[in-house]
Design a protein around this motif. Structure first.
Motif, PDB file in Angstrom:
ATOM      1  N   VAL A   1       0.824  -1.210   0.000  1.00  0.00           N
ATOM      2  CA  VAL A   1       0.000   0.000   0.000  1.00  0.00           C
ATOM      3  C   VAL A   1       0.860   1.263   0.000  1.00  0.00           C
ATOM      4  O   VAL A   1       0.673   2.148  -0.853  1.00  0.00           O
ATOM      5  N   PRO A   2       1.833   1.427   0.918  1.00  0.00           N
ATOM      6  CA  PRO A   2       2.686   2.624   0.835  1.00  0.00           C
ATOM      7  C   PRO A   2       3.482   2.705  -0.462  1.00  0.00           C
ATOM      8  O   PRO A   2       3.682   3.791  -1.021  1.00  0.00           O
ATOM      9  N   LEU A   3       3.923   1.565  -0.966  1.00  0.00           N
ATOM     10  CA  LEU A   3       4.693   1.545  -2.203  1.00  0.00           C
ATOM     11  C   LEU A   3       3.846   2.016  -3.381  1.00  0.00           C
ATOM     12  O   LEU A   3       4.287   2.833  -4.200  1.00  0.00           O
ATOM     13  N   SER A   4       2.619   1.531  -3.462  1.00  0.00           N
ATOM     14  CA  SER A   4       1.755   1.905  -4.586  1.00  0.00           C
ATOM     15  C   SER A   4       1.290   3.358  -4.493  1.00  0.00           C
ATOM     16  O   SER A   4       1.217   4.058  -5.505  1.00  0.00           O
ATOM     17  N   VAL A   5       0.985   3.822  -3.284  1.00  0.00           N
ATOM     18  CA  VAL A   5       0.536   5.216  -3.119  1.00  0.00           C
ATOM     19  C   VAL A   5       1.616   6.185  -3.573  1.00  0.00           C
ATOM     20  O   VAL A   5       1.326   7.236  -4.155  1.00  0.00           O
ATOM     21  N   SER A   6       2.869   5.837  -3.349  1.00  0.00           N
ATOM     22  CA  SER A   6       3.971   6.730  -3.703  1.00  0.00           C
ATOM     23  C   SER A   6       4.392   6.615  -5.167  1.00  0.00           C
ATOM     24  O   SER A   6       4.818   7.606  -5.770  1.00  0.00           O
ATOM     25  N   LEU A   7       4.281   5.436  -5.764  1.00  0.00           N
ATOM     26  CA  LEU A   7       4.832   5.216  -7.100  1.00  0.00           C
ATOM     27  C   LEU A   7       3.789   5.001  -8.187  1.00  0.00           C
ATOM     28  O   LEU A   7       4.035   5.348  -9.348  1.00  0.00           O
ATOM     29  N   LEU A   8       2.658   4.413  -7.866  1.00  0.00           N
ATOM     30  CA  LEU A   8       1.622   4.149  -8.872  1.00  0.00           C
ATOM     31  C   LEU A   8       0.610   5.294  -8.837  1.00  0.00           C
ATOM     32  O   LEU A   8      -0.393   5.233  -8.125  1.00  0.00           O
ATOM     33  N   ARG A   9       0.825   6.324  -9.633  1.00  0.00           N
ATOM     34  CA  ARG A   9       0.043   7.563  -9.554  1.00  0.00           C
ATOM     35  C   ARG A   9      -1.069   7.559 -10.614  1.00  0.00           C
ATOM     36  O   ARG A   9      -1.109   8.408 -11.509  1.00  0.00           O
ATOM     37  N   VAL A  10      -1.990   6.620 -10.500  1.00  0.00           N
ATOM     38  CA  VAL A  10      -2.997   6.460 -11.547  1.00  0.00           C
ATOM     39  C   VAL A  10      -3.935   7.666 -11.634  1.00  0.00           C
ATOM     40  O   VAL A  10      -4.370   8.038 -12.730  1.00  0.00           O
ATOM     41  N   GLY A  11      -4.263   8.294 -10.509  1.00  0.00           N
ATOM     42  CA  GLY A  11      -5.134   9.467 -10.541  1.00  0.00           C
ATOM     43  C   GLY A  11      -4.520  10.622 -11.315  1.00  0.00           C
ATOM     44  O   GLY A  11      -5.132  11.147 -12.263  1.00  0.00           O
ATOM     45  N   PRO A  12      -3.299  11.055 -10.959  1.00  0.00           N
ATOM     46  CA  PRO A  12      -2.654  12.107 -11.746  1.00  0.00           C
ATOM     47  C   PRO A  12      -2.435  11.737 -13.208  1.00  0.00           C
ATOM     48  O   PRO A  12      -2.520  12.614 -14.077  1.00  0.00           O
ATOM     49  N   VAL A  13      -2.157  10.465 -13.509  1.00  0.00           N
ATOM     50  CA  VAL A  13      -1.936  10.070 -14.909  1.00  0.00           C
ATOM     51  C   VAL A  13      -3.186  10.353 -15.744  1.00  0.00           C
ATOM     52  O   VAL A  13      -3.101  10.939 -16.834  1.00  0.00           O
TER      53      VAL A  13
ATOM     54  N   ILE B   1       2.424   9.436 -17.928  1.00  0.00           N
ATOM     55  CA  ILE B   1       2.898   8.439 -16.960  1.00  0.00           C
ATOM     56  C   ILE B   1       4.154   8.956 -16.262  1.00  0.00           C
ATOM     57  O   ILE B   1       4.310   8.819 -15.044  1.00  0.00           O
ATOM     58  N   LEU B   2       5.073   9.575 -17.041  1.00  0.00           N
ATOM     59  CA  LEU B   2       6.278  10.154 -16.454  1.00  0.00           C
ATOM     60  C   LEU B   2       5.916  11.282 -15.483  1.00  0.00           C
ATOM     61  O   LEU B   2       6.469  11.364 -14.382  1.00  0.00           O
ATOM     62  N   ALA B   3       4.999  12.151 -15.890  1.00  0.00           N
ATOM     63  CA  ALA B   3       4.581  13.248 -15.013  1.00  0.00           C
ATOM     64  C   ALA B   3       3.889  12.721 -13.766  1.00  0.00           C
ATOM     65  O   ALA B   3       4.026  13.300 -12.678  1.00  0.00           O
TER      66      ALA B   3
END
Length: 392
Positions: free
Chosen positions: A280-292, A323-325
């Protein structure tokens, strides 16, 4: 009166942020330690990488498809374009004329992968914690957790017990703070409406509608994935997601939702605690699906606003840049998150600066949708990485 209610929400969000970083650091370190003892760390991290890449591509494609179907930036009324002009003109102080006769132009700021890589490594972990820099704290927790996993149990057990105590204490505090959530949500909504009014929302209504449709589609897909992966009934799945959903709406902060995300996935849906507490902490920090999704939608809206027709290769560039942003947006909020739309626009030569204030005017609503997609989408990603629990 409604504007003055904003202080209630500010205090509440600050209290949640106070808990988020200690919770994340303690959860990641002792979860990694436990993972190394159990074995299988390499295969788990490989699966995490694959899931993160697939989820990022899927949400980017979903955002692009929605904007291409709805086309909110085309065929706008004269009144709407005039409202856009007033908003932009007021922000740029168009009545003032400034001419610089001497000096050197400031170089245009850009974000590249090297800058992002340098910015995520903390030179001082205590400064990172004091500044609330989530991504730097995560990098430290991951490195420290890997190292602790190599320390013999007889030495490391004392630290493990201390971290577990911090983790459970933060969960208890979060549970207490959930009780006044309905009142807090009302106060924050009233204050925000009093500040912005309805003018900017009416002018940007088509963009907000298109982004809301893309977000709802992503939420529905994420909920379906969690339902199928959990072996629970649809009612149980929705019940487990109700807490993270409400907290994401109220706080607009994904980091503060981590404890309740873990509680829903572990206690209500039965996923393995040792995996969830790490992922969960790993995904919240790295998998930014909302901003993408937001960056894809905003870039295509600007292109449509200026009459720019994008081909397949340009759409692929928009998705890749978004995705980069999204990765670069880790730890950012508000104005900083919106400003990264300029990164995606720069690849197409689109004038984002002129439209910047338009997105700021409706960002409180878009921020809620971004956080919702991030929280529920990341829960779905964690459910895919984890093994299926026994049927509840």
């Amino acid at each position: 009166m409604a504007r003055n209610l904003g202080i209630v929400g500010d205090v509440y969000v600050d209290m949640l942020k106070m808990i988020a970083l200690p919770f994340m650091v303690s959860a990641v370190i002792f979860s990694l330690q436990r993972l190394f003892r159990e074995g299988g760390a390499g295969s788990l991290l490989a699966r995490v990488g694959a899931v993160f890449v697939v989820f990022s591509i899927v949400v980017a494609a979903l955002g692009a498809a929605t904007l291409l179907v709805i086309r909110p930036g085309e065929d706008l009324s004269v009144q709407t374009r005039q409202t856009f002009g007033k908003i932009v003109g007021n922000d740029l102080n168009s009545s003032d004329t400034v001419m610089s006769l001497q000096g050197i132009d400031a170089p245009a700021k850009s974000v590249n992968f090297a800058d992002v890589l340098v910015s995520i490594v903390p030179s001082n972990i205590f400064a990172a914690l004091a500044g609330g820099e989530t991504l730097k704290a995560l990098v430290f927790a991951l490195m420290f957790g890997f190292a602790v996993g190599q320390v013999p149990s007889r030495i490391a057990d004392g630290l493990t017990y201390s971290l577990e105590t911090i983790y459970h204490a933060c969960q208890t505090l979060m549970r207490w703070l959930n009780y006044p959530l309905p009142i807090i949500l009302l106060c924050m909504s009233a204050s925000q409406m009093a500040k912005t009014g309805l003018g900017p929302l009416q002018a940007m209504a088509q963009f907000v509608l298109a982004f809301a449709v893309a977000s709802l589609l992503a939420l529905a897909l994420a909920t379906l994935i969690i339902w199928k992966r959990s072996n629970a009934s649809l009612g149980q799945t929705l019940g487990a997601l109700r807490g993270p959903f409400a907290l994401a709406l109220a706080t607009r902060s994904s980091a503060t939702c981590m404890p309740i995300m873990i509680e829903g996935l572990v206690d209500r849906l039965g996923f393995a605690r040792s995996r969830v507490e790490l992922l969960v902490p790993l995904s919240v920090s790295l998998l930014r699906v909302g901003p993408v999704i937001y960056y894809v939608a905003a870039t295509l809206f600007i292109a449509q606003l200026y009459g720019r027709v994008l081909g397949p290769s340009e759409l692929a560039i928009v998705m890749a840049a978004s995705i980069l942003a999204g990765f670069a947006s880790a730890g950012m909020t508000g104005l900083l998150t919106v400003s990264l739309v300029g990164l995606t626009c720069s690849y197409l030569g689109l004038p984002f600066e002129a439209a910047f204030i338009l997105f700021l005017a409706v960002d409180p609503i878009c921020d809620m949708l971004r956080t919702l997609v991030l929280v529920i989408g990341n829960s779905a990603a964690v459910s895919v990485v984890c093994a299926k629990p026994l049927k509840i």
